[in-house]
Design a protein around this motif. Structure first.
Motif, PDB file in Angstrom:
ATOM      1  N   ALA A  12      -8.367 -13.275   1.370  1.00 49.85           N
ATOM      2  CA  ALA A  12      -7.149 -13.358   0.578  1.00 49.85           C
ATOM      3  C   ALA A  12      -6.836 -12.073  -0.151  1.00 49.85           C
ATOM      4  N   THR A  13      -5.682 -11.424   0.112  1.00 53.16           N
ATOM      5  CA  THR A  13      -5.136 -10.221  -0.532  1.00 53.16           C
ATOM      6  C   THR A  13      -4.402  -9.375   0.501  1.00 53.16           C
ATOM      7  N   VAL A  42     -15.206  -3.483  12.366  1.00 54.58           N
ATOM      8  CA  VAL A  42     -15.744  -3.611  11.009  1.00 54.58           C
ATOM      9  C   VAL A  42     -16.581  -2.373  10.718  1.00 54.58           C
ATOM     10  N   SER A  43     -16.181  -1.621   9.690  1.00 55.00           N
ATOM     11  CA  SER A  43     -16.887  -0.393   9.321  1.00 55.00           C
ATOM     12  C   SER A  43     -17.511  -0.555   7.948  1.00 55.00           C
ATOM     13  N   GLY A  44     -18.806  -0.232   7.862  1.00 61.44           N
ATOM     14  CA  GLY A  44     -19.517  -0.280   6.596  1.00 61.44           C
ATOM     15  C   GLY A  44     -20.115   1.078   6.276  1.00 61.44           C
ATOM     16  N   PHE A 144     -11.656 -10.512  -0.542  1.00 60.88           N
ATOM     17  CA  PHE A 144     -11.249  -9.178  -0.124  1.00 60.88           C
ATOM     18  C   PHE A 144     -10.539  -8.488  -1.271  1.00 60.88           C
ATOM     19  N   GLU A 145     -10.811  -7.179  -1.429  1.00 55.92           N
ATOM     20  CA  GLU A 145     -10.153  -6.423  -2.484  1.00 55.92           C
ATOM     21  C   GLU A 145      -8.725  -6.075  -2.094  1.00 55.92           C
ATOM     22  N   SER A 146      -8.514  -5.845  -0.806  1.00 56.11           N
ATOM     23  CA  SER A 146      -7.160  -5.532  -0.355  1.00 56.11           C
ATOM     24  C   SER A 146      -7.010  -5.888   1.112  1.00 56.11           C
ATOM     25  N   ILE A 147      -5.796  -6.244   1.508  1.00 54.09           N
ATOM     26  CA  ILE A 147      -5.471  -6.510   2.904  1.00 54.09           C
ATOM     27  C   ILE A 147      -4.123  -5.867   3.181  1.00 54.09           C
ATOM     28  N   ALA A 162     -10.220  -4.685   3.170  1.00 52.32           N
ATOM     29  CA  ALA A 162     -11.364  -4.082   2.503  1.00 52.32           C
ATOM     30  C   ALA A 162     -12.000  -5.112   1.588  1.00 52.32           C
ATOM     31  N   ASP A 163     -13.328  -5.298   1.707  1.00 54.24           N
ATOM     32  CA  ASP A 163     -14.000  -6.282   0.858  1.00 54.24           C
ATOM     33  C   ASP A 163     -14.763  -5.609  -0.269  1.00 54.24           C
TER      34      ASP A 163
END
Length: 200
Positions: A12-13, A42-44, A144-147, A162-163
């Motif tokens: 959510a975001t 998915v990049s970490g 999630f911090e942003s979508i 971004a989580d």
């Protein structure tokens, strides 16, 4: 990565740009069904994993995400129940769809047209031909911090999430088809014989 794949749908975001908002509204208002191929990366901090698959949505409320590589996983929402089938683990997770999706991007894409009731929308810029929109759910959700959602020619072409753990999930859509006939059976799921079923 499997948790990241599920988390993507249960997130959510969201982010946006000047021409992105009208494109987003036109896309949502004019879309009854949606089908596409996707590539998800998915990049970490010390890893990068890529998955490929297909998705189908029938609004309101029905969705199907099929991951074919690097492992087989299926997520089906029939409007009431959300099913996650992990073939490798021979396990099915069953959850209440409304509670599981919440204000996530999946709920946004598959839900009703009441976007501005549930989300704060804002334009965030343009990269090449892609206009970016940011949408933040009005109800707090820290998954999630942003979508970000990227649009071009009134089509959804990319999502970026971004989580809080520093991971960035990027989904690129190809061969996107809107308002094509979709087989209703795509949104029904019966657990295969012999698998464990957990959840609600």
């Amino acid at each position: 990565m499997k948790k990241a794949l599920l988390g993507l749908l249960l997130a959510a975001t969201l982010p946006v740009h000047a021409a992105a908002l009208p494109q987003f509204k036109a896309f949502i208002a004019g879309t009854r069904t949606l089908a596409a191929d996707f590539t998800q990366t998915v990049s970490g901090k010390q890893r990068q994993e890529t998955a490929h698959g297909t998705m189908q949505i029938q609004r309101p409320g029905k969705l199907r995400w099929t991951y074919a590589q690097p492992f087989e996983q299926l997520i089906v929402g029939d409007g009431k129940t959300l099913w996650l089938y992990d073939k490798e683990l021979a396990q099915v997770t069953r959850r209440d769809q409304a509670g599981a999706l919440g204000n996530s991007p999946a709920a946004l894409l598959a839900g009703s047209n009441a976007i501005e009731r549930d989300y704060q929308l804002r334009e965030v810029g343009k990269t090449g031909k892609v206009e970016w929109l940011a949408a933040s759910p009005k109800k707090a959700d820290n998954t999630f911090e942003s979508i970000k959602m990227g649009f071009s020619a009134n089509q959804l072409v990319e999502m970026e999430l971004a989580d809080s753990f520093g991971n960035v999930t990027r989904i690129q859509f190809k061969n996107l088809q809107r308002n094509v006939k979709v087989n209703p059976a795509q949104f029904r799921f019966t657990p295969p014989a012999g698998v464990d079923v957990v959840g609600e």
